[in-house]
Design a protein around this motif. Structure first.
Motif, PDB file in Angstrom:
ATOM      1  N   ALA A 169       0.830  -1.209   0.000  1.00 29.47           N
ATOM      2  CA  ALA A 169       0.000   0.000   0.000  1.00 29.47           C
ATOM      3  C   ALA A 169       0.865   1.261   0.000  1.00 29.47           C
ATOM      4  CB  ALA A 169      -0.928  -0.011   1.201  1.00 29.47           C
ATOM      5  N   GLY A 170       2.030   1.178   0.613  1.00 31.41           N
ATOM      6  CA  GLY A 170       2.930   2.331   0.694  1.00 31.41           C
ATOM      7  C   GLY A 170       3.539   2.710  -0.648  1.00 31.41           C
ATOM      8  N   GLY A 171       3.443   1.847  -1.643  1.00 32.03           N
ATOM      9  CA  GLY A 171       3.986   2.207  -2.953  1.00 32.03           C
ATOM     10  C   GLY A 171       4.536   1.020  -3.716  1.00 32.03           C
ATOM     11  N   ALA A 182      12.369  -1.087  -2.679  1.00 28.08           N
ATOM     12  CA  ALA A 182      13.155  -1.326  -1.469  1.00 28.08           C
ATOM     13  C   ALA A 182      12.468  -0.801  -0.214  1.00 28.08           C
ATOM     14  CB  ALA A 182      14.541  -0.711  -1.616  1.00 28.08           C
ATOM     15  N   ALA A 183      11.345  -0.096  -0.396  1.00 25.05           N
ATOM     16  CA  ALA A 183      10.613   0.404   0.777  1.00 25.05           C
ATOM     17  C   ALA A 183       9.640  -0.654   1.314  1.00 25.05           C
ATOM     18  CB  ALA A 183       9.853   1.673   0.400  1.00 25.05           C
ATOM     19  N   VAL A 184       9.691  -1.850   0.750  1.00 31.42           N
ATOM     20  CA  VAL A 184       8.805  -2.946   1.178  1.00 31.42           C
ATOM     21  C   VAL A 184       8.855  -3.128   2.696  1.00 31.42           C
ATOM     22  CG1 VAL A 184       8.906  -5.500   1.203  1.00 31.42           C
ATOM     23  CG2 VAL A 184       8.647  -4.273  -0.966  1.00 31.42           C
ATOM     24  N   GLY A 203       3.010  -9.072   6.888  1.00 34.78           N
ATOM     25  CA  GLY A 203       2.899  -7.881   6.037  1.00 34.78           C
ATOM     26  C   GLY A 203       1.693  -7.968   5.136  1.00 34.78           C
ATOM     27  N   GLU A 204       1.589  -6.994   4.238  1.00 38.15           N
ATOM     28  CA  GLU A 204       0.466  -6.988   3.299  1.00 38.15           C
ATOM     29  C   GLU A 204       0.920  -6.540   1.916  1.00 38.15           C
ATOM     30  OE1 GLU A 204      -2.960  -4.666   4.414  1.00 38.15           O
ATOM     31  OE2 GLU A 204      -4.083  -5.357   2.642  1.00 38.15           O
ATOM     32  N   LYS A 205       0.509  -7.273   0.923  1.00 40.56           N
ATOM     33  CA  LYS A 205       0.793  -6.918  -0.471  1.00 40.56           C
ATOM     34  C   LYS A 205      -0.518  -6.508  -1.126  1.00 40.56           C
ATOM     35  CE  LYS A 205       5.162  -8.104  -0.352  1.00 40.56           C
ATOM     36  NZ  LYS A 205       6.236  -7.138  -0.631  1.00 40.56           N
ATOM     37  N   THR A 206      -0.440  -5.565  -2.027  1.00 38.88           N
ATOM     38  CA  THR A 206      -1.692  -5.126  -2.646  1.00 38.88           C
ATOM     39  C   THR A 206      -1.527  -4.874  -4.139  1.00 38.88           C
ATOM     40  OG1 THR A 206      -3.602  -3.698  -2.319  1.00 38.88           O
ATOM     41  CG2 THR A 206      -1.440  -2.627  -2.163  1.00 38.88           C
TER      42      THR A 206
END
Ligand SMILES: Cc1cc2nc3c(=O)[nH]c(=O)nc-3n(C[C@H](O)[C@H](O)[C@H](O)COP(=O)(O)OP(=O)(O)OC[C@H]3O[C@@H](n4cnc5c(N)ncnc54)[C@H](O)[C@@H]3O)c2cc1C
Length: 414
Positions: free
Chosen positions: A131-133, A138-140, A155-158
């Motif tokens: 969600a953050g981008g 690398a900001a994962v 975590g969460e993937k979207t």
């Protein structure tokens, strides 16, 4: 010597795939598939029987083991047939990410998913975006913590393609997670790739997003709550996840270029048929220069981009088979394909719809499916446009010009 011809085998493959598409995927069927929002399982089975699923995976691992030029032919033909591009998405996600997964995974993962996915009995996708981008890979924030011989994922993937397909067929994702804090100034380090089975305990698949196009393939989110997976589900070496992800993006972006070429070619052909029939002011509109010049410009651009895509596919073969090019030498060509072909295909659909007047604005006309579908790659699935520009500029100008943004979706082989 420069030889632009396809091999006899490639020509035969294109011909037989075109025949299969004409029979199984006529535009009326594509309209029905788009409306129902699902790829029929007989089509997936049939694609498996033709050797199309994960077709780049070596034969000894169950795939067809084809080269990247042949994979581009398949993508182009599928894009030509299914202009909504849902079936090509299914094909290209698996042929690019399945290839990388297979290349670096353990024999256990190969048995559990690759060998099934080539038969259409599992789905393989990519889970990188959060969600953050998406661009700043690398900001994962998803983490992988080692506990004995296991990893615990949280975590969460979207915006993940194929979540419903994975739930239905089984299989899972090439997943990128942070496994150690990055050293200062190198945020892309300390990341590891894993195979995440969709049915692992602690994995939850969120609601399917309502999207504007490619309706027959789902996009959703995946939450991981203390998901425990064995170390044999680690893909590649610990800490190499970022680089493997970039390899997957490169292969996917190449196939996207080929898919969009096929869709653009079909739109242009449908447009040519129309303008020869449709009359205005007492003559077929094909007789007006305004239409002819637009057609000629688009055909010339299409042929230029086709040369780019197949030349890049050839370079990708040479990279893998003979190490004649480094990954970085090929990556800027691949980014050029992703940068130029989707917006061009979008433009072709837009212009041909204009040729068609009011009819082009209806669902009786197939073109609106293409406009909606192609937009997914234009807007940024498998990498936003500006990121391709950053990659190309970095390769042209040298690394020192982009020091501050080295965590972008960029192939880095430092
Ligand atoms: C239909 C669809 C399917 C998808 N499927 C998957 C999938 O299966 N798996 C997966 O992991 N992800 C998937 N994605 C996510 C996709 O990879 C991301 O959308 C993409 O990477 C862009 O990330 P973002 O959407 O967060 O945009 P952002 O990264 O927030 O970017 C927004 C805008 O800012 C621009 N921008 C960002 N950084 C810079 C910069 N440094 N310089 C200039 N401009 C910049 C971008 O070009 C873009 O226009 C999918 C997306 C779509 C639309």
């Amino acid at each position: 010597m420069v030889d632009f011809s396809f091999t006899e085998e490639q020509k035969l493959f294109r011909k037989s795939l075109r025949e299969w598409c004409e029979k199984e995927l006529p535009l009326e069927k594509i309209r029905e598939i788009d409306s129902k929002g699902e790829i029929p399982k007989e089509i997936i089975k049939s694609m498996a029987d033709l050797g199309l699923l994960l077709m780049t995976v070596p034969q000894e691992h169950g795939g067809a083991g084809v080269d990247w030029v042949t994979a581009c032919i398949a993508a182009e033909e599928l894009g030509y047939a299914d202009i909504s591009i849902a079936i090509p998405v299914f094909f290209l996600v698996e042929s690019s990410w399945g290839f990388v997964l297979d290349r670096y995974c353990s024999e256990q993962v190969r048995e559990e998913v690759i060998r099934k996915a080539v038969k259409g009995e599992a789905f393989v996708g990519i889970a990188s975006t959060e969600a953050g981008g998406g661009s700043d890979v690398a900001a994962v924030k998803t983490t992988g913590r080692k506990e004995g011989n296991e990893w615990v994922l949280n975590g969460e993937k979207t915006y993940i393609s194929g979540t419903e397909e994975a739930k239905k067929l089984g299989g899972g994702y090439f997943l990128l997670a942070r496994t150690s804090p990055p050293p200062s100034g190198a945020p892309h380090k300390g990341m590891t790739a894993f195979y995440l089975p969709i049915n692992a305990a602690g994995v939850e698949v969120g609601k399917r997003f309502e999207e504007m196009g490619r309706m027959a393939i789902s996009t959703g989110s995946i939450t991981m709550d203390n998901v425990k997976i064995p170390d044999t589900y680690r893909v590649g070496e610990e800490g190499r996840g970022f680089y493997l992800t970039m390899e997957g993006f490169d292969n996917a972006r190449l196939l996207i270029g080929a898919t969009c070429l096929g869709a653009a070619q079909r739109a242009l052909e449908l447009g040519m048929e129309y303008v020869k029939e449709r009359e205005a002011f007492g003559r077929p509109i094909a007789k007006f220069e305004g239409i002819q010049f637009d057609l000629a410009d688009m055909w010339a651009e299409l042929e230029a981009l086709r040369s780019l895509v197949y030349r890049t596919a050839w370079m990708n073969n040479e990279k893998y088979m003979h190490k004649r090019f480094t990954p970085l030498e090929v990556t800027k060509y691949i980014s050029a394909c992703k940068l130029k072909v989707p917006p061009f295909a979008f433009k072709v659909f837009e212009h041909v719809m204009l040729w068609m007047g009011a009819w082009g604005y209806t669902k009786d006309c197939p073109l609106e499916m293409g406009l909606r579908g192609i937009m997914s790659y234009y807007i940024g699935a498998e990498g936003a446009m500006n990121i391709q520009r950053v990659i190309i500029a970095r390769e042209l100008l040298g690394k020192h010009t982009w020091k501050t943004i080295h965590s972008l979706q960029i192939t880095l082989f430092l």
